[in-house]
Design an enzyme around this catalytic site. Structure first.
Site, PDB file in Angstrom:
ATOM      1  N   SER A 124      45.117  38.499  41.051  1.00 54.56           N
ATOM      2  CA  SER A 124      45.699  37.334  41.694  1.00 54.56           C
ATOM      3  C   SER A 124      47.114  37.596  42.177  1.00 54.56           C
ATOM      4  O   SER A 124      47.596  36.907  43.054  1.00 54.56           O
ATOM      5  CB  SER A 124      45.672  36.172  40.733  1.00 54.56           C
ATOM      6  OG  SER A 124      45.893  36.612  39.436  1.00 54.56           O
ATOM      7  N   TYR A 125      47.780  38.549  41.613  1.00 56.83           N
ATOM      8  CA  TYR A 125      49.105  38.807  42.144  1.00 56.83           C
ATOM      9  C   TYR A 125      49.411  40.287  42.297  1.00 56.83           C
ATOM     10  O   TYR A 125      50.551  40.708  42.307  1.00 56.83           O
ATOM     11  CB  TYR A 125      50.185  38.088  41.313  1.00 56.83           C
ATOM     12  CG  TYR A 125      50.316  38.529  39.866  1.00 56.83           C
ATOM     13  CD1 TYR A 125      51.319  39.410  39.490  1.00 56.83           C
ATOM     14  CD2 TYR A 125      49.455  38.060  38.886  1.00 56.83           C
ATOM     15  CE1 TYR A 125      51.450  39.811  38.169  1.00 56.83           C
ATOM     16  CE2 TYR A 125      49.586  38.438  37.578  1.00 56.83           C
ATOM     17  CZ  TYR A 125      50.587  39.314  37.219  1.00 56.83           C
ATOM     18  OH  TYR A 125      50.719  39.711  35.909  1.00 56.83           O
TER      19      TYR A 125
ATOM     20  N   GLU B 223      47.009  54.561  33.743  1.00 59.09           N
ATOM     21  CA  GLU B 223      45.868  55.447  33.538  1.00 59.09           C
ATOM     22  C   GLU B 223      44.730  54.956  34.435  1.00 59.09           C
ATOM     23  O   GLU B 223      44.509  53.745  34.540  1.00 59.09           O
ATOM     24  CB  GLU B 223      45.507  55.325  32.048  1.00 59.09           C
ATOM     25  CG  GLU B 223      44.246  55.950  31.638  1.00 59.09           C
ATOM     26  CD  GLU B 223      43.935  55.603  30.160  1.00 59.09           C
ATOM     27  OE1 GLU B 223      44.732  54.894  29.497  1.00 59.09           O
ATOM     28  OE2 GLU B 223      42.893  56.062  29.700  1.00 59.09           O
ATOM     29  N   TYR B 224      44.027  55.891  35.053  1.00 53.40           N
ATOM     30  CA  TYR B 224      42.946  55.517  35.970  1.00 53.40           C
ATOM     31  C   TYR B 224      41.640  55.359  35.184  1.00 53.40           C
ATOM     32  O   TYR B 224      41.260  56.248  34.416  1.00 53.40           O
ATOM     33  CB  TYR B 224      42.818  56.600  37.039  1.00 53.40           C
ATOM     34  CG  TYR B 224      41.617  56.483  37.934  1.00 53.40           C
ATOM     35  CD1 TYR B 224      41.254  55.279  38.526  1.00 53.40           C
ATOM     36  CD2 TYR B 224      40.842  57.611  38.225  1.00 53.40           C
ATOM     37  CE1 TYR B 224      40.148  55.186  39.354  1.00 53.40           C
ATOM     38  CE2 TYR B 224      39.734  57.527  39.055  1.00 53.40           C
ATOM     39  CZ  TYR B 224      39.397  56.316  39.609  1.00 53.40           C
ATOM     40  OH  TYR B 224      38.290  56.234  40.441  1.00 53.40           O
ATOM     41  N   ALA B 225      41.000  54.257  35.382  1.00 57.67           N
ATOM     42  CA  ALA B 225      39.700  54.023  34.730  1.00 57.67           C
ATOM     43  C   ALA B 225      38.624  54.133  35.815  1.00 57.67           C
ATOM     44  O   ALA B 225      38.383  53.180  36.545  1.00 57.67           O
ATOM     45  CB  ALA B 225      39.684  52.642  34.072  1.00 57.67           C
TER      46      ALA B 225
ATOM     47  N   ASP C 111      43.786  36.444  28.149  1.00 52.66           N
ATOM     48  CA  ASP C 111      42.930  36.392  29.335  1.00 52.66           C
ATOM     49  C   ASP C 111      41.868  37.488  29.252  1.00 52.66           C
ATOM     50  O   ASP C 111      41.618  38.208  30.219  1.00 52.66           O
ATOM     51  CB  ASP C 111      43.779  36.539  30.609  1.00 52.66           C
ATOM     52  CG  ASP C 111      43.010  36.147  31.874  1.00 52.66           C
ATOM     53  OD1 ASP C 111      41.942  35.511  31.750  1.00 52.66           O
ATOM     54  OD2 ASP C 111      43.474  36.491  32.977  1.00 52.66           O
TER      55      ASP C 111
ATOM     56  N   GLU D  74      36.331  41.344  33.585  1.00 53.50           N
ATOM     57  CA  GLU D  74      37.112  42.002  34.647  1.00 53.50           C
ATOM     58  C   GLU D  74      38.354  42.678  34.100  1.00 53.50           C
ATOM     59  O   GLU D  74      38.921  43.550  34.752  1.00 53.50           O
ATOM     60  CB  GLU D  74      37.586  41.004  35.703  1.00 53.50           C
ATOM     61  CG  GLU D  74      36.508  40.295  36.443  1.00 53.50           C
ATOM     62  CD  GLU D  74      36.126  39.001  35.752  1.00 53.50           C
ATOM     63  OE1 GLU D  74      35.846  39.018  34.544  1.00 53.50           O
ATOM     64  OE2 GLU D  74      36.099  37.986  36.429  1.00 53.50           O
TER      65      GLU D  74
HETATM   66  N1  LIG Z   1      43.763  51.333  35.619  1.00 57.02           N
HETATM   67  C1  LIG Z   1      42.831  50.942  36.469  1.00 57.02           C
HETATM   68  N2  LIG Z   1      41.859  51.796  36.868  1.00 57.02           N
HETATM   69  C2  LIG Z   1      40.890  51.371  37.725  1.00 57.02           C
HETATM   70  N3  LIG Z   1      40.831  50.134  38.243  1.00 57.02           N
HETATM   71  C3  LIG Z   1      41.767  49.252  37.884  1.00 57.02           C
HETATM   72  C4  LIG Z   1      42.820  49.610  36.986  1.00 57.02           C
HETATM   73  N4  LIG Z   1      43.618  48.544  36.805  1.00 57.02           N
HETATM   74  C5  LIG Z   1      43.081  47.553  37.536  1.00 57.02           C
HETATM   75  N5  LIG Z   1      41.983  47.962  38.193  1.00 57.02           N
HETATM   76  C6  LIG Z   1      41.138  47.149  39.079  1.00 57.02           C
HETATM   77  O1  LIG Z   1      41.944  46.203  39.726  1.00 57.02           O
HETATM   78  C7  LIG Z   1      41.545  44.851  39.368  1.00 57.02           C
HETATM   79  C8  LIG Z   1      42.766  43.971  39.248  1.00 57.02           C
HETATM   80  O2  LIG Z   1      43.635  44.461  38.253  1.00 57.02           O
HETATM   81  P1  LIG Z   1      44.435  43.506  37.273  1.00 57.02           P
HETATM   82  O3  LIG Z   1      43.458  42.640  36.548  1.00 57.02           O
HETATM   83  O4  LIG Z   1      45.332  44.328  36.430  1.00 57.02           O
HETATM   84  O5  LIG Z   1      45.257  42.641  38.334  1.00 57.02           O
HETATM   85  P2  LIG Z   1      45.910  41.210  38.182  1.00 57.02           P
HETATM   86  O6  LIG Z   1      46.635  40.905  39.444  1.00 57.02           O
HETATM   87  O7  LIG Z   1      46.690  41.189  36.930  1.00 57.02           O
HETATM   88  O8  LIG Z   1      44.611  40.329  38.058  1.00 57.02           O
HETATM   89  P3  LIG Z   1      44.354  38.852  37.459  1.00 57.02           P
HETATM   90  O9  LIG Z   1      43.878  38.054  38.618  1.00 57.02           O
HETATM   91  O10 LIG Z   1      43.219  39.048  36.455  1.00 57.02           O
HETATM   92  O11 LIG Z   1      45.606  38.377  36.849  1.00 57.02           O
HETATM   93  C9  LIG Z   1      40.760  45.019  38.058  1.00 57.02           C
HETATM   94  O12 LIG Z   1      39.801  44.002  37.870  1.00 57.02           O
HETATM   95  C10 LIG Z   1      40.109  46.377  38.261  1.00 57.02           C
HETATM   96  O13 LIG Z   1      38.918  46.262  39.010  1.00 57.02           O
END
Ligand SMILES: Nc1ncnc2c1ncn2[C@@H]1O[C@H](COP(=O)(O)OP(=O)(O)OP(=O)(O)O)[C@@H](O)[C@H]1O
Length: 764
Positions: free
Chosen positions: A135-136, A204-206, A249, A253
């Site tokens: 979301s951000y 770290e990359y997942a 949270d 995801e």
């Molecule tokens: N380390 C990572 N390796 C691979 N994919 C990732 C990684 N971190 C995030 N992602 C991908 O990016 C998406 C968004 O990341 P993240 O949830 O950290 O963002 P956010 O802006 O905090 O989201 P939210 O809307 O949940 O607050 C994750 O759902 C995942 O698919």
């Protein structure tokens, strides 16, 4: 946009906490090694920061995220067109925004290992595909230019953060990840850096994406897989809590899968970082108050805990609630609380309104039931969860949870083993894990799921903690009354089934084929296999909430002598609690009374006691006559409100049941009945529903509202006409903090108030 729009205070917040100190970097030095060597680092610190167009331009995305483009030729061309002041600013940022990394360097002349500080920034990486967006933030795959190692870079637009007042989330995320660095099951943050427009988290990359993707790919996970992942998730949550962090949270995801397909929790933006409490413990371990209440309205609708909605607070037990939701989702393939929009999802959560899908494994079900408990004090603790029989063969102590390879991923299929009841242990056997957990379970108060609706005094609503269903296969039971199929009984709330029932005419079976009766029940009472005994078993084994159990007066006429009828007897007492059903069964295991039972899975069952031997149930045509019905409203496509001295709500998934009732009640009100034809009924009903849906859709996210002042989904419609203008209802649930949380809080407060005042009015 740009830095000029930021106040000094903003700059301080953004810059200071995101610049890791040398001490912080020292922890990660071993990870920093791949990025740079001595020579490179010197020149790199002089490297120019990316051009404004690359990192400083307003992104095209509607939410204003800043996405770094690949460092390609286009970037070079843009750089050429930069004016000198922009270049100067960019250079400043390259210096100011880079991360300082402590690095071990071997002195070529002496061979000694010395520590050097090097700078790392945007130009040390090649950016690739977008891995996901939240979301951000946007998360981009990045490859270190020197080592070729892959990382995930979370990019956050400063302007967006400030505009949306999200700066504190970034700070919290960074602080939480720093505190958690090196914890098993948590995504690793290497360091952070920034340029003029954006903040960057090098993570770290997942590579295997998120857990939602896995569940979606397989539809569901079998018990072995569910156990494997659940053990890692709960162990990671345990570690978080042990160091004073509540995630708040947790959802599929936010659970990533690393290269070994193991769990990595991410997204700590809405985490709560607890202050350390004074401790006198001898082990010197830090102490945190995990029950400290926090009032922030954060989380995601499908996984949000009921105490946040009912009492406006959460503590660490919200993570346990979310874990329960995820465990359910692994097996069922969908979250337990899901509705057309967030408002309705909240309603379900507040009332703990969920049902198990058919064939849900018994042991998993037992654990889920003890997690999805309204009162946080009655929810299992992490220790109790780890001791639950579900984790019987899991050793949380020796690290095998994290070391073992994942099992072959397989979807869940109902099997005989999964349907076995929980094993029993003797009270005296307190040594084994099984004994401990069984005893713990016994001591644990099982909370009765509440009926989905409870606002009107007149409504006849009771709830029933259903005993475990033992349906070994999905079945369709179609009682046939006369030539018309009347009610289709389905074993699950499964969408596919529902969709099928909506598109195809119902199957007509020659006779009513009962669902399998649990062996235990068969043993308990083999006195009679008559249909009424069958129904009593059936009702007791429903995994549903009974909305209405009402005695009925029945007048059954021969088919050719006119319409037989069943009418609700307003003077007959309602069943108040599940055990009342038992009181309606006589000594020989038969129902004494005639009853109408409406449940929330659309099993609108009419139990008709046979009055004459010669007459068969399936030869009867039934009608419901409601005395003095004043009005009938179709609240939405699954609920009827029948107003009168006894206002009742009937929730059914099966539209044809609603249709039938609707039509018959209308008939009672003086409308001429149409010729009963199931096909016709369906068409009419489809038309009605599609019109209803269209109007509903037009009202964007607002739940369907028929008339002002009327109850809608248990709340006065005036409560729910506003506040859902933001955010579409997507398949991927979004965090609440990304919306206007005040809307929800206000809405909930208002609805609680309205409910109270309605209850008062009813009392009067
Ligand atoms: N380390 C990572 N390796 C691979 N994919 C990732 C990684 N971190 C995030 N992602 C991908 O990016 C998406 C968004 O990341 P993240 O949830 O950290 O963002 P956010 O802006 O905090 O989201 P939210 O809307 O949940 O607050 C994750 O759902 C995942 O698919």
């Amino acid at each position: 946009m740009g830095s000029r729009s930021l106040t000094e205070e903003d700059q301080a917040v953004l810059t200071k906490p995101l610049q890791p100190t040398l001490a912080e970097h020292a922890q990660t030095e071993h990870y920093c090694r791949p990025f740079v060597d001595e020579e490179d680092s010197q020149s790199r610190s002089k490297l120019q920061a990316p051009p404004q167009g690359q990192f400083g331009e307003r992104p095209s995305s509607s939410i204003g995220r800043s996405t770094p483009l690949a460092n390609d030729d286009a970037g070079t061309q843009r750089e050429m067109s930069l004016d000198s002041s922009m270049k100067r600013r960019r250079d400043e940022w390259a210096e100011r925004g880079a991360a300082k990394i402590v690095k071990d360097v071997i002195d070529p002349t002496t061979g000694e290992l010395t520590k050097h500080v090097v700078k790392m920034g945007i130009n040390d990486f090649k950016f690739g595909e977008e891995l996901g967006d939240g979301s951000y933030s946007s998360v981009i795959l990045a490859t270190a230019r020197d080592s070729g190692k892959k990382y995930a870079v979370k990019v956050l637009s400063k302007e967006y953060l400030i505009r949306q007042k999200k700066v504190k989330y970034v700070t919290v995320e960074k602080m939480a990840l720093q505190r958690l660095n090196g914890t098993k099951g948590i995504i690793r943050l290497f360091f952070t850096f920034q340029d003029e427009a954006s903040l960057y988290f090098l993570l770290e990359y997942a590579p295997h994406g998120d857990f939602l993707g896995l569940i979606k790919k397989y539809g569901s996970l079998n018990e072995e897989c569910a156990r494997y992942y659940a053990s890692q998730i709960i162990d990671a949550v345990d570690s978080l809590h042990a160091i004073g962090i509540i995630h708040r949270d947790i959802k599929p995801e936010n659970i990533l899968l690393d290269k070994g397909l193991k769990v990595k929790l991410t997204d700590f933006g809405t985490a709560k970082i607890l202050p350390e409490e004074p401790s006198d413990s001898a082990d010197g371990k830090p102490c945190f108050d995990l029950y400290a209440r926090s009032k922030s309205f954060v989380g995601t609708a499908e996984y949000v805990s009921p105490e946040l909605l009912n009492d406006s607070y959460t503590d660490s037990r919200c993570d346990i609630w979310a874990f329960g939701c995820i465990l359910y989702q692994m097996v069922a393939g969908k979250p337990p609380f899901k509705a057309a929009n967030e408002y309705l999802t909240f309603q379900k959560v507040m009332k703990i309104q969920y049902v198990f899908t058919a064939g849900f494994p018994q042991i998993t079900k037992d654990l889920v039931k003890k997690l999805l408990v309204k009162e946080p004090n009655d929810r299992l603790t992490i220790e109790q969860i780890k001791g639950h029989i579900f984790f019987l063969n899991v050793n949380f102590e020796n690290g095998s949870v994290w070391d073992d390879d994942p099992p072959e991923i397989q979807p869940y299929r109902v099997n005989a083993g999964a349907m076995k009841p929980l094993p029993k242990v003797s009270e005296t056997d307190t040594t084994s894990k099984l004994a401990n957990l069984q005893l713990a379970s016994r001591n644990h108060t099982e909370t009765t799921p509440q009926a989905p609706i409870a606002t009107s005094q007149d409504r006849s609503v009771i709830s029933m903690t259903a005993a475990t269903a033992a349906f070994n296969k999905d079945y369709t039971v179609q009682p046939k009354f006369g030539s018309q199929p009347y009610a289709s009984l389905r074993s699950s709330s499964n969408h596919t089934d529902r969709e099928k029932s909506q598109t195809k005419p119902p199957k007509v079976h020659a006779s009513l084929s009962p669902p399998s009766i649990p062996t235990a029940l068969k043993e308990k009472d083999t006195r009679s296999r008559s249909s009424d005994t069958f129904w009593s078993y059936y009702l007791q084994s429903l995994d549903e909430h009974v909305l209405l159990v009402k005695e009925v007066q029945v007048q059954i006429l021969a088919r050719d002598s006119g319409s037989p009828s069943i009418s609700l007897d307003p003077s007959a007492p309602n069943c108040k609690k599940p055990s009342d059903i038992d009181t309606l069964i006589n000594d020989s295991g038969k129902f004494d009374k005639r009853m109408l039972v409406i449940t929330n899975l659309g099993r609108g069952l009419v139990f008709v006691k046979k009055t004459q031997k010669t007459r068969k149930e399936h030869d009867l045509q039934l009608e419901l006559h409601f005395n003095q019905v004043e009005k009938i409203n179709l609240i939405h496509d699954q609920m009827l409100q029948i107003e009168g001295p006894n206002t009742i709500f009937i929730a059914c998934k099966e539209r044809k049941i609603l249709m039938k009732i609707w039509k018959l009640v209308n008939n009672e009100m003086g409308t001429k009945p149409t010729v009963a034809s199931p096909k016709l009924d369906h068409k009419m009903f489809d038309k009605f529903i599609s019109q209803k849906m269209q109007t509903t859709r037009k009202k964007a996210q607002a739940p369907p509202v028929l008339e002002s002042g009327k109850l809608v989904n248990g709340l006065p419609s005036s409560c729910i006409s506003k506040g859902f203008e933001e955010g579409p209802n997507t398949n991927r649930p979004t965090s609440l903090q990304t919306r206007s949380s005040s809307n929800y809080s206000k809405l909930l407060a208002r609805s609680a108030q309205m409910r109270k005042s309605m209850a008062r009015t009813n009392e009067k």
